[in-house]
Scaffold this motif. Structure first.
Motif, PDB file in Angstrom:
ATOM      1  N   TYR A  30     -23.792 -37.078 -11.221  1.00  0.00           N
ATOM      2  CA  TYR A  30     -23.960 -36.382 -12.502  1.00  0.00           C
ATOM      3  C   TYR A  30     -22.824 -36.731 -13.453  1.00  0.00           C
ATOM      4  O   TYR A  30     -23.050 -36.927 -14.646  1.00  0.00           O
ATOM      5  CB  TYR A  30     -24.010 -34.857 -12.299  1.00  0.00           C
ATOM      6  CG  TYR A  30     -25.381 -34.347 -11.949  1.00  0.00           C
ATOM      7  CD1 TYR A  30     -26.292 -34.034 -12.944  1.00  0.00           C
ATOM      8  CD2 TYR A  30     -25.766 -34.183 -10.636  1.00  0.00           C
ATOM      9  CE1 TYR A  30     -27.560 -33.565 -12.628  1.00  0.00           C
ATOM     10  CE2 TYR A  30     -27.025 -33.721 -10.306  1.00  0.00           C
ATOM     11  CZ  TYR A  30     -27.916 -33.417 -11.299  1.00  0.00           C
ATOM     12  OH  TYR A  30     -29.165 -32.968 -10.987  1.00  0.00           O
ATOM     13  N   ILE A  31     -21.616 -36.801 -12.933  1.00  0.00           N
ATOM     14  CA  ILE A  31     -20.471 -37.153 -13.779  1.00  0.00           C
ATOM     15  C   ILE A  31     -20.664 -38.560 -14.336  1.00  0.00           C
ATOM     16  O   ILE A  31     -20.400 -38.808 -15.517  1.00  0.00           O
ATOM     17  CB  ILE A  31     -19.149 -37.028 -12.995  1.00  0.00           C
ATOM     18  CG1 ILE A  31     -18.888 -35.548 -12.670  1.00  0.00           C
ATOM     19  CG2 ILE A  31     -17.983 -37.616 -13.798  1.00  0.00           C
ATOM     20  CD1 ILE A  31     -17.764 -35.308 -11.679  1.00  0.00           C
ATOM     21  N   GLY A  32     -21.157 -39.472 -13.513  1.00  0.00           N
ATOM     22  CA  GLY A  32     -21.438 -40.831 -13.983  1.00  0.00           C
ATOM     23  C   GLY A  32     -22.487 -40.858 -15.081  1.00  0.00           C
ATOM     24  O   GLY A  32     -22.352 -41.582 -16.072  1.00  0.00           O
ATOM     25  N   VAL A  33     -23.542 -40.070 -14.914  1.00  0.00           N
ATOM     26  CA  VAL A  33     -24.599 -39.997 -15.929  1.00  0.00           C
ATOM     27  C   VAL A  33     -24.044 -39.426 -17.231  1.00  0.00           C
ATOM     28  O   VAL A  33     -24.307 -39.949 -18.317  1.00  0.00           O
ATOM     29  CB  VAL A  33     -25.796 -39.160 -15.417  1.00  0.00           C
ATOM     30  CG1 VAL A  33     -26.764 -38.834 -16.541  1.00  0.00           C
ATOM     31  CG2 VAL A  33     -26.509 -39.894 -14.293  1.00  0.00           C
ATOM     32  N   ILE A  34     -23.264 -38.366 -17.122  1.00  0.00           N
ATOM     33  CA  ILE A  34     -22.667 -37.753 -18.325  1.00  0.00           C
ATOM     34  C   ILE A  34     -21.768 -38.760 -19.026  1.00  0.00           C
ATOM     35  O   ILE A  34     -21.826 -38.919 -20.248  1.00  0.00           O
ATOM     36  CB  ILE A  34     -21.903 -36.465 -17.957  1.00  0.00           C
ATOM     37  CG1 ILE A  34     -22.891 -35.374 -17.557  1.00  0.00           C
ATOM     38  CG2 ILE A  34     -21.015 -36.000 -19.116  1.00  0.00           C
ATOM     39  CD1 ILE A  34     -22.254 -34.177 -16.871  1.00  0.00           C
ATOM     40  N   THR A  35     -20.947 -39.458 -18.261  1.00  0.00           N
ATOM     41  CA  THR A  35     -20.041 -40.451 -18.842  1.00  0.00           C
ATOM     42  C   THR A  35     -20.828 -41.540 -19.569  1.00  0.00           C
ATOM     43  O   THR A  35     -20.490 -41.915 -20.692  1.00  0.00           O
ATOM     44  CB  THR A  35     -19.154 -41.060 -17.740  1.00  0.00           C
ATOM     45  OG1 THR A  35     -18.398 -40.007 -17.128  1.00  0.00           O
ATOM     46  CG2 THR A  35     -18.197 -42.096 -18.297  1.00  0.00           C
ATOM     47  N   LEU A  36     -21.898 -42.025 -18.945  1.00  0.00           N
ATOM     48  CA  LEU A  36     -22.746 -43.035 -19.592  1.00  0.00           C
ATOM     49  C   LEU A  36     -23.338 -42.500 -20.887  1.00  0.00           C
ATOM     50  O   LEU A  36     -23.275 -43.150 -21.933  1.00  0.00           O
ATOM     51  CB  LEU A  36     -23.868 -43.471 -18.653  1.00  0.00           C
ATOM     52  CG  LEU A  36     -24.982 -44.305 -19.313  1.00  0.00           C
ATOM     53  CD1 LEU A  36     -24.441 -45.646 -19.778  1.00  0.00           C
ATOM     54  CD2 LEU A  36     -26.161 -44.467 -18.367  1.00  0.00           C
ATOM     55  N   LEU A  37     -23.911 -41.303 -20.842  1.00  0.00           N
ATOM     56  CA  LEU A  37     -24.560 -40.752 -22.022  1.00  0.00           C
ATOM     57  C   LEU A  37     -23.556 -40.484 -23.146  1.00  0.00           C
ATOM     58  O   LEU A  37     -23.858 -40.711 -24.321  1.00  0.00           O
ATOM     59  CB  LEU A  37     -25.337 -39.486 -21.660  1.00  0.00           C
ATOM     60  CG  LEU A  37     -26.591 -39.747 -20.806  1.00  0.00           C
ATOM     61  CD1 LEU A  37     -27.142 -38.448 -20.253  1.00  0.00           C
ATOM     62  CD2 LEU A  37     -27.645 -40.501 -21.591  1.00  0.00           C
ATOM     63  N   VAL A  38     -22.360 -40.041 -22.802  1.00  0.00           N
ATOM     64  CA  VAL A  38     -21.332 -39.812 -23.819  1.00  0.00           C
ATOM     65  C   VAL A  38     -20.932 -41.138 -24.456  1.00  0.00           C
ATOM     66  O   VAL A  38     -20.780 -41.229 -25.681  1.00  0.00           O
ATOM     67  CB  VAL A  38     -20.115 -39.071 -23.220  1.00  0.00           C
ATOM     68  CG1 VAL A  38     -18.928 -39.091 -24.165  1.00  0.00           C
ATOM     69  CG2 VAL A  38     -20.497 -37.636 -22.883  1.00  0.00           C
ATOM     70  N   ARG A  39     -20.791 -42.175 -23.644  1.00  0.00           N
ATOM     71  CA  ARG A  39     -20.463 -43.496 -24.207  1.00  0.00           C
ATOM     72  C   ARG A  39     -21.572 -43.978 -25.132  1.00  0.00           C
ATOM     73  O   ARG A  39     -21.305 -44.528 -26.207  1.00  0.00           O
ATOM     74  CB  ARG A  39     -20.241 -44.507 -23.088  1.00  0.00           C
ATOM     75  CG  ARG A  39     -18.921 -44.344 -22.411  1.00  0.00           C
ATOM     76  CD  ARG A  39     -18.700 -45.415 -21.385  1.00  0.00           C
ATOM     77  NE  ARG A  39     -17.422 -45.220 -20.740  1.00  0.00           N
ATOM     78  CZ  ARG A  39     -17.135 -45.665 -19.539  1.00  0.00           C
ATOM     79  NH1 ARG A  39     -18.027 -46.344 -18.851  1.00  0.00           N
ATOM     80  NH2 ARG A  39     -15.952 -45.448 -19.022  1.00  0.00           N
ATOM     81  N   LEU A  40     -22.805 -43.782 -24.711  1.00  0.00           N
ATOM     82  CA  LEU A  40     -23.914 -44.182 -25.574  1.00  0.00           C
ATOM     83  C   LEU A  40     -23.898 -43.392 -26.873  1.00  0.00           C
ATOM     84  O   LEU A  40     -24.155 -43.935 -27.951  1.00  0.00           O
ATOM     85  CB  LEU A  40     -25.249 -43.999 -24.837  1.00  0.00           C
ATOM     86  CG  LEU A  40     -25.510 -44.975 -23.694  1.00  0.00           C
ATOM     87  CD1 LEU A  40     -26.758 -44.576 -22.917  1.00  0.00           C
ATOM     88  CD2 LEU A  40     -25.619 -46.404 -24.214  1.00  0.00           C
ATOM     89  N   ARG A  41     -23.582 -42.108 -26.785  1.00  0.00           N
ATOM     90  CA  ARG A  41     -23.502 -41.273 -27.991  1.00  0.00           C
ATOM     91  C   ARG A  41     -22.397 -41.769 -28.909  1.00  0.00           C
ATOM     92  O   ARG A  41     -22.548 -41.799 -30.126  1.00  0.00           O
ATOM     93  CB  ARG A  41     -23.272 -39.805 -27.593  1.00  0.00           C
ATOM     94  CG  ARG A  41     -23.231 -38.869 -28.764  1.00  0.00           C
ATOM     95  CD  ARG A  41     -24.602 -38.725 -29.390  1.00  0.00           C
ATOM     96  NE  ARG A  41     -24.498 -37.994 -30.625  1.00  0.00           N
ATOM     97  CZ  ARG A  41     -25.106 -38.338 -31.756  1.00  0.00           C
ATOM     98  NH1 ARG A  41     -25.885 -39.391 -31.804  1.00  0.00           N
ATOM     99  NH2 ARG A  41     -24.965 -37.622 -32.828  1.00  0.00           N
ATOM    100  N   GLU A  42     -21.257 -42.163 -28.313  1.00  0.00           N
ATOM    101  CA  GLU A  42     -20.144 -42.677 -29.114  1.00  0.00           C
ATOM    102  C   GLU A  42     -20.520 -43.957 -29.849  1.00  0.00           C
ATOM    103  O   GLU A  42     -19.955 -44.264 -30.886  1.00  0.00           O
ATOM    104  CB  GLU A  42     -18.916 -42.912 -28.227  1.00  0.00           C
ATOM    105  CG  GLU A  42     -18.257 -41.618 -27.788  1.00  0.00           C
ATOM    106  CD  GLU A  42     -17.180 -41.821 -26.725  1.00  0.00           C
ATOM    107  OE1 GLU A  42     -17.072 -42.932 -26.151  1.00  0.00           O
ATOM    108  OE2 GLU A  42     -16.456 -40.846 -26.472  1.00  0.00           O
ATOM    109  N   THR A  43     -21.477 -44.702 -29.320  1.00  0.00           N
ATOM    110  CA  THR A  43     -21.932 -45.916 -29.996  1.00  0.00           C
ATOM    111  C   THR A  43     -23.031 -45.622 -31.006  1.00  0.00           C
ATOM    112  O   THR A  43     -23.549 -46.547 -31.629  1.00  0.00           O
ATOM    113  CB  THR A  43     -22.447 -46.965 -28.986  1.00  0.00           C
ATOM    114  OG1 THR A  43     -23.615 -46.466 -28.345  1.00  0.00           O
ATOM    115  CG2 THR A  43     -21.400 -47.348 -27.987  1.00  0.00           C
ATOM    116  N   GLY A  44     -23.374 -44.347 -31.145  1.00  0.00           N
ATOM    117  CA  GLY A  44     -24.356 -43.975 -32.154  1.00  0.00           C
ATOM    118  C   GLY A  44     -25.769 -43.792 -31.639  1.00  0.00           C
ATOM    119  O   GLY A  44     -26.707 -43.721 -32.447  1.00  0.00           O
ATOM    120  N   LEU A  45     -25.958 -43.713 -30.329  1.00  0.00           N
ATOM    121  CA  LEU A  45     -27.306 -43.476 -29.816  1.00  0.00           C
ATOM    122  C   LEU A  45     -27.818 -42.152 -30.378  1.00  0.00           C
ATOM    123  O   LEU A  45     -27.141 -41.135 -30.266  1.00  0.00           O
ATOM    124  CB  LEU A  45     -27.306 -43.418 -28.280  1.00  0.00           C
ATOM    125  CG  LEU A  45     -28.679 -43.272 -27.627  1.00  0.00           C
ATOM    126  CD1 LEU A  45     -29.479 -44.568 -27.781  1.00  0.00           C
ATOM    127  CD2 LEU A  45     -28.539 -42.930 -26.152  1.00  0.00           C
TER     128      LEU A  45
END
Length: 151
Positions: free
Chosen positions: A61-76
């Protein structure tokens, strides 16, 4: 050991290490309120709770959250984050749709990068122009201002 039915913990066990929200906050750099908000908004998959009703995060779950936050930071876009989070819960059958989301986002990033590079080039031209004026002790002429507007 019993196997969990958690789709995010492929091959995991009920004995797997879990983390509370404060620990996950420290690991991810997100506040507990932000973690809760991401979950409420469907931007991360629902987090399982322990017998004490507290959220129990696994490494997955932490890995998924980290991925999604990174994607959000790129403007997803938020809508794409929600869809991606839903697809994660769907398992391997959703890989093609997840890939499509990521490919579309990569194309948006490439376009933004192109626009930033274009703007950066214009900025560099202005810097060179003013540096040259300062070195020569010169002043902008009407012709200089016209040429600068065109570049």
């Amino acid at each position: 050991m019993t196997t969990t039915t958690d789709p995010l913990v492929s091959g995991g066990t009920d004995d797997e290490r879990t983390y509370g929200i404060a620990e996950v906050s420290t690991i991810t750099g997100l506040t507990p309120d932000t973690l809760r908000w991401y979950e409420r908004e469907g931007m991360v998959p629902p987090i399982p709770r322990g017998g004490d009703r507290r959220r129990r995060y696994t490494d997955r779950y932490i890995g998924v959250i980290t991925l999604l936050v990174r994607l959000r930071e790129t403007g997803l876009p938020v809508a794409d984050m929600r869809r991606f989070a839903q697809l994660i819960e769907g398992g391997p059958d959703t890989h093609p749709e997840r890939l499509a989301i990521l490919l579309a986002h990569r194309a948006r990033i490439a376009e933004r990068r192109r626009l930033i590079d274009e703007t950066s080039d214009a900025l560099e031209n202005k810097i060179r122009h003013y540096s040259a004026l300062i070195e020569s002790g010169g002043e902008c002429t009407a012709a200089d201002r016209s040429a600068q507007r065109d570049s």
